[in-house]
Design a protein around this motif. Structure first.
Motif, PDB file in Angstrom:
ATOM      1  N   ALA A 121       8.542  -0.788   3.502  1.00 57.11           N
ATOM      2  CA  ALA A 121       9.945  -1.184   2.031  1.00 57.11           C
ATOM      3  C   ALA A 121      10.160   0.204   1.396  1.00 57.11           C
ATOM      4  CB  ALA A 121       8.691  -1.657   1.048  1.00 57.11           C
ATOM      5  N   ASP A 122      11.219   0.194   0.276  1.00 58.61           N
ATOM      6  CA  ASP A 122      11.460   1.335  -0.685  1.00 58.61           C
ATOM      7  C   ASP A 122      10.686   1.036  -2.085  1.00 58.61           C
ATOM      8  OD1 ASP A 122      13.788   1.893  -2.792  1.00 58.61           O
ATOM      9  OD2 ASP A 122      14.344   2.912  -0.893  1.00 58.61           O
ATOM     10  N   LEU A 123      10.108   2.130  -2.393  1.00 57.17           N
ATOM     11  CA  LEU A 123       9.618   1.671  -3.137  1.00 57.17           C
ATOM     12  C   LEU A 123      10.613   1.783  -4.782  1.00 57.17           C
ATOM     13  CD1 LEU A 123       7.924   4.315  -5.881  1.00 57.17           C
ATOM     14  CD2 LEU A 123      10.032   5.211  -6.225  1.00 57.17           C
ATOM     15  N   HIS A 124      11.965   0.834  -5.022  1.00 55.64           N
ATOM     16  CA  HIS A 124      12.254   0.621  -5.407  1.00 55.64           C
ATOM     17  C   HIS A 124      11.631  -1.108  -5.847  1.00 55.64           C
ATOM     18  CE1 HIS A 124      14.985   3.715  -5.366  1.00 55.64           C
ATOM     19  NE2 HIS A 124      15.406   3.746  -6.601  1.00 55.64           N
ATOM     20  N   GLN A 125      11.597  -1.644  -4.088  1.00 55.94           N
ATOM     21  CA  GLN A 125      11.135  -2.571  -4.267  1.00 55.94           C
ATOM     22  C   GLN A 125       9.571  -3.548  -4.917  1.00 55.94           C
ATOM     23  OE1 GLN A 125      11.897  -2.227  -0.657  1.00 55.94           O
ATOM     24  NE2 GLN A 125      13.566  -3.624  -0.559  1.00 55.94           N
ATOM     25  N   ALA A 126       9.644  -2.851  -6.223  1.00 56.89           N
ATOM     26  CA  ALA A 126       7.736  -2.472  -6.352  1.00 56.89           C
ATOM     27  C   ALA A 126       7.430  -4.480  -6.341  1.00 56.89           C
ATOM     28  CB  ALA A 126       8.205  -2.136  -8.306  1.00 56.89           C
ATOM     29  N   GLY A 127       8.677  -5.526  -7.129  1.00 56.61           N
ATOM     30  CA  GLY A 127       8.125  -6.710  -6.688  1.00 56.61           C
ATOM     31  C   GLY A 127       7.621  -7.177  -4.972  1.00 56.61           C
ATOM     32  N   ARG A 128       8.367  -6.054  -4.932  1.00 56.07           N
ATOM     33  CA  ARG A 128       7.651  -6.766  -2.836  1.00 56.07           C
ATOM     34  C   ARG A 128       6.378  -6.292  -2.814  1.00 56.07           C
ATOM     35  NH1 ARG A 128      10.935  -4.992   2.416  1.00 56.07           N
ATOM     36  NH2 ARG A 128      10.282  -5.507   4.072  1.00 56.07           N
ATOM     37  N   ILE A 129       6.184  -5.136  -3.428  1.00 57.39           N
ATOM     38  CA  ILE A 129       4.976  -4.600  -2.324  1.00 57.39           C
ATOM     39  C   ILE A 129       3.974  -4.825  -2.869  1.00 57.39           C
ATOM     40  CG2 ILE A 129       4.600  -1.546  -2.800  1.00 57.39           C
ATOM     41  CD1 ILE A 129       6.653  -1.249  -2.702  1.00 57.39           C
ATOM     42  N   LEU A 130       4.043  -4.679  -4.783  1.00 57.87           N
ATOM     43  CA  LEU A 130       3.164  -5.848  -5.359  1.00 57.87           C
ATOM     44  C   LEU A 130       2.846  -6.696  -5.233  1.00 57.87           C
ATOM     45  CD1 LEU A 130       3.891  -4.117  -8.606  1.00 57.87           C
ATOM     46  CD2 LEU A 130       2.356  -3.222  -7.146  1.00 57.87           C
ATOM     47  N   ASP A 131       3.799  -7.730  -4.691  1.00 55.36           N
ATOM     48  CA  ASP A 131       3.371  -8.936  -4.553  1.00 55.36           C
ATOM     49  C   ASP A 131       3.117  -9.526  -2.612  1.00 55.36           C
ATOM     50  OD1 ASP A 131       3.471  -9.966  -6.953  1.00 55.36           O
ATOM     51  OD2 ASP A 131       5.878 -10.505  -6.939  1.00 55.36           O
ATOM     52  N   ASP A 132       3.157  -8.628  -1.928  1.00 55.67           N
ATOM     53  CA  ASP A 132       3.565  -8.561  -1.044  1.00 55.67           C
ATOM     54  C   ASP A 132       2.074  -9.472  -0.374  1.00 55.67           C
ATOM     55  OD1 ASP A 132       3.720  -7.728   2.486  1.00 55.67           O
ATOM     56  OD2 ASP A 132       2.059  -7.502   2.240  1.00 55.67           O
ATOM     57  N   PRO A 133       1.743 -10.046   0.579  1.00 56.15           N
ATOM     58  CA  PRO A 133       0.561 -11.259   0.833  1.00 56.15           C
ATOM     59  C   PRO A 133      -0.864 -10.024   0.891  1.00 56.15           C
ATOM     60  CG  PRO A 133       1.959 -12.557   1.458  1.00 56.15           C
ATOM     61  CD  PRO A 133       2.382 -10.896   1.236  1.00 56.15           C
ATOM     62  N   ALA A 134      -0.361  -9.224   2.181  1.00 59.53           N
ATOM     63  CA  ALA A 134      -1.240  -7.902   3.066  1.00 59.53           C
ATOM     64  C   ALA A 134      -1.485  -7.118   1.826  1.00 59.53           C
ATOM     65  CB  ALA A 134      -0.902  -7.736   4.083  1.00 59.53           C
ATOM     66  N   VAL A 135      -0.868  -7.078   0.651  1.00 62.15           N
ATOM     67  CA  VAL A 135      -1.118  -5.774  -0.197  1.00 62.15           C
ATOM     68  C   VAL A 135      -2.059  -6.974  -0.539  1.00 62.15           C
ATOM     69  CG1 VAL A 135      -0.061  -4.584  -1.767  1.00 62.15           C
ATOM     70  CG2 VAL A 135       0.800  -4.360   0.033  1.00 62.15           C
ATOM     71  N   ARG A 136      -2.034  -7.990  -1.447  1.00 58.88           N
ATOM     72  CA  ARG A 136      -2.770  -8.475  -2.379  1.00 58.88           C
ATOM     73  C   ARG A 136      -4.238  -9.129  -1.828  1.00 58.88           C
ATOM     74  NH1 ARG A 136      -1.797  -8.609  -8.173  1.00 58.88           N
ATOM     75  NH2 ARG A 136       0.559  -8.606  -8.218  1.00 58.88           N
ATOM     76  N   ALA A 137      -4.514  -9.248  -0.551  1.00 64.80           N
ATOM     77  CA  ALA A 137      -5.526  -9.421   0.190  1.00 64.80           C
ATOM     78  C   ALA A 137      -6.550  -8.391  -0.089  1.00 64.80           C
ATOM     79  CB  ALA A 137      -4.890  -9.937   1.484  1.00 64.80           C
ATOM     80  N   LEU A 138      -5.704  -6.950   0.005  1.00 66.03           N
ATOM     81  CA  LEU A 138      -6.598  -5.486  -0.058  1.00 66.03           C
ATOM     82  C   LEU A 138      -6.811  -4.861  -1.018  1.00 66.03           C
ATOM     83  CD1 LEU A 138      -8.011  -4.124   2.530  1.00 66.03           C
ATOM     84  CD2 LEU A 138      -5.398  -2.778   2.983  1.00 66.03           C
ATOM     85  N   VAL A 139      -5.587  -5.028  -2.091  1.00 68.41           N
ATOM     86  CA  VAL A 139      -6.071  -4.851  -3.044  1.00 68.41           C
ATOM     87  C   VAL A 139      -6.332  -5.487  -4.270  1.00 68.41           C
ATOM     88  CG1 VAL A 139      -4.689  -2.505  -5.042  1.00 68.41           C
ATOM     89  CG2 VAL A 139      -4.212  -2.860  -2.627  1.00 68.41           C
ATOM     90  N   ASP A 140      -6.877  -5.406  -5.350  1.00 70.88           N
ATOM     91  CA  ASP A 140      -7.620  -6.085  -7.122  1.00 70.88           C
ATOM     92  C   ASP A 140      -6.970  -5.504  -7.573  1.00 70.88           C
ATOM     93  OD1 ASP A 140      -8.465  -7.342  -8.786  1.00 70.88           O
ATOM     94  OD2 ASP A 140     -10.878  -7.341  -8.258  1.00 70.88           O
ATOM     95  N   PHE A 141      -5.723  -5.899  -7.930  1.00 70.04           N
ATOM     96  CA  PHE A 141      -5.057  -5.388  -9.351  1.00 70.04           C
ATOM     97  C   PHE A 141      -5.793  -4.820 -10.558  1.00 70.04           C
ATOM     98  CE2 PHE A 141      -1.296  -5.242  -6.121  1.00 70.04           C
ATOM     99  CZ  PHE A 141      -1.511  -3.947  -6.078  1.00 70.04           C
ATOM    100  N   GLY A 142      -6.998  -6.322 -10.324  1.00 67.42           N
ATOM    101  CA  GLY A 142      -7.571  -6.630 -12.142  1.00 67.42           C
ATOM    102  C   GLY A 142      -8.493  -4.909 -12.166  1.00 67.42           C
ATOM    103  N   GLU A 143      -8.413  -4.459 -10.743  1.00 64.51           N
ATOM    104  CA  GLU A 143      -9.783  -2.906 -10.772  1.00 64.51           C
ATOM    105  C   GLU A 143      -8.675  -1.814 -10.559  1.00 64.51           C
ATOM    106  OE1 GLU A 143     -12.746  -2.446 -11.463  1.00 64.51           O
ATOM    107  OE2 GLU A 143     -13.264  -4.917 -11.893  1.00 64.51           O
ATOM    108  N   PRO A 144      -8.865  -0.455 -11.061  1.00 65.44           N
ATOM    109  CA  PRO A 144      -7.842   0.459 -11.188  1.00 65.44           C
ATOM    110  C   PRO A 144      -7.717   1.014  -9.695  1.00 65.44           C
ATOM    111  CG  PRO A 144      -9.842   1.054 -12.433  1.00 65.44           C
ATOM    112  CD  PRO A 144     -10.628   0.155 -11.418  1.00 65.44           C
ATOM    113  N   VAL A 145      -6.753   1.225  -9.678  1.00 66.77           N
ATOM    114  CA  VAL A 145      -5.717   1.788  -8.206  1.00 66.77           C
ATOM    115  C   VAL A 145      -5.314   3.122  -8.496  1.00 66.77           C
ATOM    116  CG1 VAL A 145      -3.902   0.804  -8.953  1.00 66.77           C
ATOM    117  CG2 VAL A 145      -4.249   0.600  -6.547  1.00 66.77           C
ATOM    118  N   CYS A 146      -5.196   4.025  -7.568  1.00 66.42           N
ATOM    119  CA  CYS A 146      -4.622   5.305  -7.206  1.00 66.42           C
ATOM    120  C   CYS A 146      -3.089   5.458  -6.788  1.00 66.42           C
ATOM    121  CB  CYS A 146      -5.436   6.222  -6.639  1.00 66.42           C
ATOM    122  SG  CYS A 146      -4.622   8.113  -6.590  1.00 66.42           S
ATOM    123  N   LEU A 147      -2.172   5.562  -7.109  1.00 69.93           N
ATOM    124  CA  LEU A 147      -0.611   4.756  -7.249  1.00 69.93           C
ATOM    125  C   LEU A 147      -0.319   6.477  -6.370  1.00 69.93           C
ATOM    126  CD1 LEU A 147       1.554   3.690  -5.984  1.00 69.93           C
ATOM    127  CD2 LEU A 147       2.296   4.294  -8.859  1.00 69.93           C
TER     128      LEU A 147
END
Length: 260
Positions: A121-147
């Protein structure tokens, strides 16, 4: 997804700078021409990788166990998941790159590691990255993340879309999250860096050398941690790290911001 061995790739050129083997003759040709313009590019690449490791250690010390590396390139030695798991074996890492070369090699290197995800994915595709099912299964956005945006924003021209994407990532980040950016800058070597930018046009990823004020603007909504935006080796150096001989000539700046 296919790889063209006859077209140079910024990810494979960077891999060559780091001494990796995931590159082709056409990449090495561009790299050699780049060396002629800026002989210390391999050192700058290593400094970027060392900065990344120090950021990961800082994040781990702050209790952050989730990492999203956008523009990750090819995860060769000293990559995010290795540094993160030295602090916590359960650390989770998302690698994102727009270059199919980087994605293919990343998946080969990481295999079926359940604590990593590789996404094209491209950096500009923030929605695609943040909402990707595999990303959501791995990352809990209710907790801190390092970008991590390490050595990649200088390949992206300034635009409303860029700043909108950066705001989207910021808004998705929980308090205590970190944003790490490194960026090329001309320093006192404007002519050589401009020639390098012309060379990178061949890779399809033109080089954009922002000044200090423009780099700081990328941290909108984030509070910089000490020592702020500095030359890469000066950002929280490890004991025994040598000083930069000529900081004004140095081609890379870096900083980390925290979401409050």
């Amino acid at each position: 997804m296919s790889v063209d061995p006859n077209r140079p790739s910024a990810a494979r050129i960077y891999d060559h700078f780091l001494g990796g083997t995931h590159n082709f003759a056409v990449d090495r040709e561009v790299a050699e021409r780049a060396y002629a313009l800026v002989p210390d590019l391999p050192q700058v690449a290593r400094d970027n990788r060392a900065f990344l490791r120090r950021v990961v250690r800082l994040a781990a010390a702050r209790g952050v166990r989730q990492f999203i590396d956008i523009g990750s390139g090819i995860p060769t030695e000293g990559n995010v998941h290795e540094a993160a798991r030295a602090a916590d074996p359960g650390a989770r890492v998302v690698y994102v790159d727009a270059d199919p070369t980087a994605v293919i090699h990343s998946r080969q290197i990481l295999g079926d590691d359940p604590l990593t995800v590789v996404l094209q994915a491209d950096l500009h595709q923030a929605g695609r990255i943040l909402d990707d099912p595999a990303v959501r299964a791995l990352v809990d956005f209710g907790e801190p993340v390092c970008l991590l945006l390490v050595a990649m924003l200088h390949f992206i021209p300034d635009s409303a879309d860029l700043h909108a994407a950066l705001r989207r990532y910021r808004d998705a980040a929980a308090p205590g999250s970190l944003l790490a950016i490194t960026h090329g800058t001309a320093g006192s070597r404007t002519d050589r860096l401009e020639a390098l930018a012309d060379l990178y046009v061949r890779t399809g990823t033109p080089l954009v050398l922002r000044d200090r004020a423009a780099i700081l603007a990328l941290f909108e909504g984030w509070e910089l941690v000490e020592p702020g935006l500095v030359h890469l080796p000066a950002w929280r150096p490890d004991p025994g790290d040598p000083p930069v001989a000529d900081p004004e000539a140095y081609a890379g700046l870096g900083a980390v911001g925290v979401r409050t």
